[in-house]
Design a protein around this motif. Sequence first.
Motif, mmCIF file in Angstrom:
data_model
loop_
_atom_site.group_PDB
_atom_site.id
_atom_site.type_symbol
_atom_site.label_atom_id
_atom_site.label_comp_id
_atom_site.label_asym_id
_atom_site.label_seq_id
_atom_site.Cartn_x
_atom_site.Cartn_y
_atom_site.Cartn_z
ATOM 1 N N SER A 23 0.829 -1.124 0.176
ATOM 2 C CA SER A 23 0.073 0.019 0.024
ATOM 3 C C SER A 23 0.901 1.178 0.037
ATOM 4 C CB SER A 23 -0.875 -0.052 1.403
ATOM 5 O OG SER A 23 -1.443 -1.167 1.223
ATOM 6 N N ALA A 61 -6.622 -2.049 -1.582
ATOM 7 C CA ALA A 61 -8.088 -2.050 -1.852
ATOM 8 C C ALA A 61 -8.599 -1.265 -0.449
ATOM 9 C CB ALA A 61 -8.368 -3.562 -1.883
ATOM 10 N N ILE A 62 -8.281 -1.667 0.518
ATOM 11 C CA ILE A 62 -8.885 -0.894 1.761
ATOM 12 C C ILE A 62 -8.765 0.737 1.805
ATOM 13 C CG2 ILE A 62 -8.773 -0.813 4.506
ATOM 14 C CD1 ILE A 62 -8.399 -3.723 4.383
ATOM 15 N N ASN A 142 -5.042 -10.573 -4.275
ATOM 16 C CA ASN A 142 -5.150 -9.905 -3.039
ATOM 17 C C ASN A 142 -5.890 -10.643 -2.000
ATOM 18 O OD1 ASN A 142 -5.074 -7.781 -0.978
ATOM 19 N ND2 ASN A 142 -6.597 -6.558 -2.149
ATOM 20 N N ASP A 145 -10.467 -9.576 1.564
ATOM 21 C CA ASP A 145 -10.882 -8.837 2.683
ATOM 22 C C ASP A 145 -12.190 -8.868 3.101
ATOM 23 O OD1 ASP A 145 -8.046 -8.037 3.531
ATOM 24 O OD2 ASP A 145 -8.203 -6.878 1.594
ATOM 25 N N ASN A 157 -0.322 -8.111 3.405
ATOM 26 C CA ASN A 157 -0.086 -8.815 2.125
ATOM 27 C C ASN A 157 1.453 -9.603 1.940
ATOM 28 O OD1 ASN A 157 -2.540 -8.612 1.516
ATOM 29 N ND2 ASN A 157 -2.323 -7.541 -0.577
HETATM 30 N N1 GLU Z 1 -5.350 -6.499 1.670
HETATM 31 C C1 GLU Z 1 -5.034 -5.121 2.079
HETATM 32 C C2 GLU Z 1 -5.918 -4.382 0.898
HETATM 33 O O1 GLU Z 1 -5.757 -4.612 -0.212
HETATM 34 C C3 GLU Z 1 -3.798 -4.863 2.137
HETATM 35 C C4 GLU Z 1 -3.103 -5.558 3.310
HETATM 36 C C5 GLU Z 1 -1.473 -5.027 3.305
HETATM 37 O O2 GLU Z 1 -1.442 -3.913 2.801
HETATM 38 O O3 GLU Z 1 -0.567 -5.524 3.795
HETATM 39 O O4 GLU Z 1 -6.216 -3.146 1.202
#
Ligand code: GLU
Length: 381
Positions: A23, A61-62, A142, A145, A157
């Motif tokens: 991220s 994604a988040i 991914n 979530d 991740n």
């Molecule tokens: N799976 C989360 C997302 O896509 C990210 C987890 C991470 O940044 O390690 O937002």
Amino acid sequence: MAQARLKEALLANARRVVVKVGSAVLTREHGLRAEVMARLAAEVDALFRTGRQVVLVTSGAIAAGKARLAGLAHSSMAARQAAAAVGQIEVMALWSRGFRARGRPVGQLLLTHQDLADRRRRRNAAKTLDALLEAGVVPVINENDTVAVEEIRMGDNDVLSSLVASLVQAQLLVILTDVAGVLTGDPRRRSDARLVALVPDPQAEMRGLVAQKAGPLGSGGMASKLKAARQAAKAGIAVIIACGLEPGVLGRVFDPAAETGTLVLPANRRLASRKQWIAFALRPAGALELDRGAADALRAKGRSLLASGIREVRGDFGCGDCVSLLDPLGVEFGRGLVNYSARELDRVKGRQSAEIARLLGYKVADEIVHRDNFVLLSGEP
Ligand code: GLU
């Protein structure tokens, strides 16, 4: 240079590669960095064109969803999952656009911990990934979530990427983050902070090198990156941690002469070939003169070399270089890869392992040369 030769061998062997983009690379306060994603898509595509197969593990994604849903109460689990549902589409839209510009299709896989733990589901996922890669498609993965409940979430991740790397039997995992790699200190506080180019031993402690929690060394995440790196390395997968914000980073990762990022050596390359490589392929960049006890411990007892047994440091070598090991008479009896540079060893030679962290301000490992990275040249004590 020794490290370049080692990297060259590992990279030549890396036909399947997992690239994990965090991220910190993909997002900024107001959402996704489209330009960075377009650039990385081009760089991944270029790897495909050199005959490699690349699986992308993406985050964002988040963060993207939160930026989009300004009215959402951000703290609850449901709100995060809602954000992921919205943001995941945006993440994929940008990857898809980036790869389409290169004529390359993308496929999406959202995985949960159960998918990877359950044998049947795992096998199916692996087959799907094989089929995508054979068809020249970039699988973009991914964590799912939106459905993963707290207790079993992989959570970051980094872990996901190392699991995916063993799922697809990759030879290399590249973790792209917003710092240059593993550093020996906080560059804002220590002017002598340097990049650790090579972690020869995935078991190495790396104490003091890595912020345990949020901190400037790895934007809070270096500890989890190293943990994931060690997991992968233990499974025989080489890992490179590098800065995804640098244009051309993937090209440089695959250029053995470029010295980009931190390389974590895989643990279980066939020992015999690894030892041959240390003994014959590498030219020693320096030497360590040992006391009798340390020389015997290495020669006869299969132990690792500790700082206390070093009498003298010769040459100017870096961490991960190959050095000659000399007995008290100055005769070379073995070679090994060092966990510390000559400058560092000058400061810790003759000292107890427990003093290393205090003397240097950090500790990579107790062992100066781990027994797995040592090769005996002459058996006679
Ligand atoms: N799976 C989360 C997302 O896509 C990210 C987890 C991470 O940044 O390690 O937002």
